[in-house]
Write a protein that holds these residues in place. Structure first.
Motif, short mmCIF file in Angstrom:
data_model
loop_
_atom_site.label_atom_id
_atom_site.label_comp_id
_atom_site.label_asym_id
_atom_site.label_seq_id
_atom_site.Cartn_x
_atom_site.Cartn_y
_atom_site.Cartn_z
N GLN A 14 23.24 53.84 -49.35
CA GLN A 14 22.39 53.07 -50.30
C GLN A 14 23.09 51.83 -50.65
O GLN A 14 24.18 51.77 -51.14
CB GLN A 14 22.13 54.07 -51.47
CG GLN A 14 21.51 55.46 -51.08
CD GLN A 14 20.05 55.12 -50.46
OE1 GLN A 14 19.38 54.39 -50.93
NE2 GLN A 14 19.96 55.82 -49.64
N TYR A 18 19.35 47.62 -54.74
CA TYR A 18 18.25 47.37 -53.57
C TYR A 18 16.96 48.26 -53.96
O TYR A 18 17.17 49.44 -54.18
CB TYR A 18 18.84 47.48 -52.35
CG TYR A 18 17.52 47.57 -51.30
CD1 TYR A 18 17.24 46.46 -51.06
CD2 TYR A 18 16.90 48.67 -50.34
CE1 TYR A 18 15.94 46.23 -49.95
CE2 TYR A 18 15.92 48.57 -49.67
CZ TYR A 18 15.57 47.33 -49.35
OH TYR A 18 14.45 47.25 -48.50
N VAL A 20 12.98 49.32 -52.59
CA VAL A 20 12.16 49.18 -51.71
C VAL A 20 10.79 48.65 -52.12
O VAL A 20 10.40 48.85 -53.35
CB VAL A 20 11.79 50.55 -51.13
CG1 VAL A 20 10.69 50.32 -50.01
CG2 VAL A 20 13.07 51.16 -50.56
N CYS A 117 9.39 48.70 -42.39
CA CYS A 117 10.24 47.71 -43.30
C CYS A 117 11.76 48.49 -43.01
O CYS A 117 11.69 49.84 -43.51
CB CYS A 117 10.12 47.60 -44.60
SG CYS A 117 8.56 46.46 -44.94
N GLY A 118 12.74 48.00 -42.76
CA GLY A 118 14.10 48.24 -43.03
C GLY A 118 14.47 49.62 -42.05
O GLY A 118 14.90 50.64 -42.50
N SER A 141 12.88 44.71 -39.83
CA SER A 141 11.41 45.05 -40.39
C SER A 141 10.45 44.42 -39.03
O SER A 141 10.72 43.15 -38.96
CB SER A 141 11.20 44.51 -41.68
OG SER A 141 11.87 45.04 -42.48
N ASP A 176 13.22 54.78 -42.03
CA ASP A 176 12.71 53.43 -42.63
C ASP A 176 13.30 53.47 -43.88
O ASP A 176 13.55 54.41 -44.47
CB ASP A 176 11.65 52.92 -42.16
CG ASP A 176 10.53 53.94 -42.92
OD1 ASP A 176 10.67 54.68 -44.01
OD2 ASP A 176 9.26 53.93 -42.28
N ASP A 177 13.10 52.16 -44.83
CA ASP A 177 13.17 51.95 -46.28
C ASP A 177 12.41 52.98 -47.15
O ASP A 177 13.02 53.38 -48.21
CB ASP A 177 12.94 50.76 -46.66
CG ASP A 177 14.14 49.76 -46.20
OD1 ASP A 177 15.12 49.97 -46.04
OD2 ASP A 177 13.85 48.50 -46.48
#
Length: 196
Positions: A14, A18, A20, A117-118, A141, A176-177
């Motif tokens: 983590q 940040y 999401v 994304c991510g 992404s 993913d994110d």
């Protein structure tokens, strides 16, 4: 001290602070802030500017086609990950890595239905039940596309020496994110003095 579970070991790291972003539909991404030049460039990098995603009966958002081990001067060692059946077969087929060789992992995948994304790759390697390595690689992404994407990871060097040789078990996943796991599987490899 409690033992860590496989899921704890495969949890992504983590980044403090940040957050999401809010989930959006494909139509929302295409029409949002049409006058913002930097946003236009970002959308183009995701293939949203003019790309028409393929229609498919497959519900998956991310289809991992394969993960490959690339060594200069040798054919790639490919792990087919394209279906549940293929994932089952991978765990029963260990492959060989020559000690001390430089290699690079690469993944080929398709994105469909919506922007992902991510996307990250996480791998935990164990030898005789003891964790010896954890890898976390940011893929990025991506927007939906008929054409597959390919991402190469950093160049690494296989361990060498008598103590490094032997059988290794690995567990990997793509997440993913949003915390959604797109693919998870077990596999193994052997580090040997030579390729056979």
């Amino acid at each position: 001290m409690s033992a860590t579970t496989d899921q704890d070991e495969l949890a992504p790291s983590q980044t403090p602070g940040y957050k999401v972003g809010e989930k959006k539909t494909m139509d929302e991404y295409v029409t949002m802030d049409a006058s913002d030049e930097s946003l236009k460039r970002w959308k183009a990098s995701l293939g949203l500017a003019s790309n028409k995603p393929a229609t498919t009966d497959d519900d998956r958002k991310v289809i991992i086609l394969h993960l490959a081990l690339e060594v200069p001067g040798r054919p790639d060692e490919i792990l087919d990950l394209s279906s549940k059946d293929a994932l089952e077969k991978v765990k029963d087929k260990p492959f060989i890595i020559k000690e001390g060789v430089e290699y690079q992992m690469k993944v080929k995948f398709r994105i469909q239905h919506e922007v992902v994304c991510g996307l990250k790759y996480i791998q935990v390697v164990k030898r005789r039940g003891i964790k010896v390595d954890k890898t976390e690689e940011m893929i990025g992404s991506y927007g939906p596309s008929e054409d597959p994407y390919e991402k190469k990871f950093m160049i690494e060097e296989a361990p060498s020496g008598l103590l490094a040789r032997g059988h290794y078990e690995a567990k990997s996943k793509f997440i993913d994110d949003d915390g959604f796991t797109h693919c998870e599987w077990n596999w193994s490899f052997d580090i040997k003095k030579d390729w056979d």
